[in-house]
Design an enzyme around this catalytic site. Structure first.
Site, PDB file in Angstrom:
ATOM      1  N   ASP A   1      17.833  70.835  42.862  1.00 21.11           N
ATOM      2  CA  ASP A   1      17.166  69.614  43.303  1.00 21.11           C
ATOM      3  C   ASP A   1      15.656  69.818  43.329  1.00 21.11           C
ATOM      4  O   ASP A   1      15.178  70.960  43.438  1.00 21.11           O
ATOM      5  CB  ASP A   1      17.644  69.233  44.712  1.00 21.11           C
ATOM      6  CG  ASP A   1      19.119  68.868  44.740  1.00 21.11           C
ATOM      7  OD1 ASP A   1      19.616  68.317  43.745  1.00 21.11           O
ATOM      8  OD2 ASP A   1      19.758  69.136  45.770  1.00 21.11           O
ATOM      9  N   ALA A   2      14.923  68.723  43.287  1.00 17.85           N
ATOM     10  CA  ALA A   2      13.464  68.811  43.302  1.00 17.85           C
ATOM     11  C   ALA A   2      12.961  69.575  44.525  1.00 17.85           C
ATOM     12  O   ALA A   2      11.986  70.323  44.441  1.00 17.85           O
ATOM     13  CB  ALA A   2      12.848  67.407  43.262  1.00 17.85           C
TER      14      ALA A   2
END
Length: 196
Positions: free
Chosen positions: A44-45
């Protein structure tokens, strides 16, 4: 010819080459990848650490197929002083929500961890002076969406920072891959452990 890369994905970067919103992507790294190179899985970012990229579709399938139960280890900085009883619960599996349904995670490795030597995160984790933080190493054999964060929250210790430290037997430290944005190209011999 198959090529293999490890990167230290920085916080805030998407695990893809295609632009989406304001987030930087793998195309923003200071490295020119061949057009057929893609990430194996994703982070995920708001997670950081090891990401493998390759054009070897056999290896991609092997690592991503849930039946192979390939291990990945994450270092999670959590809010509060995580303790052994919480680790016991994580090892046994905890109930989390996946797409609105309850899911019991597979047994996992969970060990209390002294604060690891990692690069500063940019931006830094928000600290509250009256709430301590601590670290736990979690080794999973599955990869549900935001699973580590959901697992630590389920035992009362929300994740503040999440770093993927290893995939199978390969660790960030094995390749001095210790700064966000770093890229190293591997030889096939380097990743032989992933085929076992």
């Amino acid at each position: 010819m198959y090529r293999y890369f490890l990167i230290y994905k920085p916080f805030g970067m998407l695990s893809q080459f295609t632009k989406e919103g304001e987030h930087p992507t793998l195309a923003d790294l200071e490295y020119e990848f061949d057009k057929d190179i893609y990430p194996v899985g994703r982070l995920d970012a708001d997670s950081e650490g090891m990401l493998l990229l390759t054009n070897d579709n056999f290896l991609k399938t092997k690592l991503l197929d849930p039946k192979n139960k390939h291990s990945k280890t994450y270092y999670s900085q959590v809010e509060g002083d995580i303790d052994e009883p919480a680790c016991v619960m994580l090892r046994k599996g905890v109930s989390i929500s996946i797409n609105g349904k309850r899911y019991k995670t597979l047994p996992a490795g969970a060990e209390l961890l002294p604060e690891p030597t990692l690069p500063e995160r940019n931006p830094p984790v928000r600290f509250r002076k009256n709430i301590p933080t601590s670290w736990v190493a979690l080794t999973l054999h599955e990869g549900k969406n935001r699973q580590v964060r959901k697992m630590t929250a389920a035992v009362g210790f929300p994740t503040l920072r999440l770093v993927r430290w290893s995939i199978g037997a390969i660790r960030l430290s094995d390749f001095d891959l210790l700064l966000p944005g770093m890229v190293v190209e591997l030889r096939k011999a380097d990743i032989a452990a992933l085929y076992r």
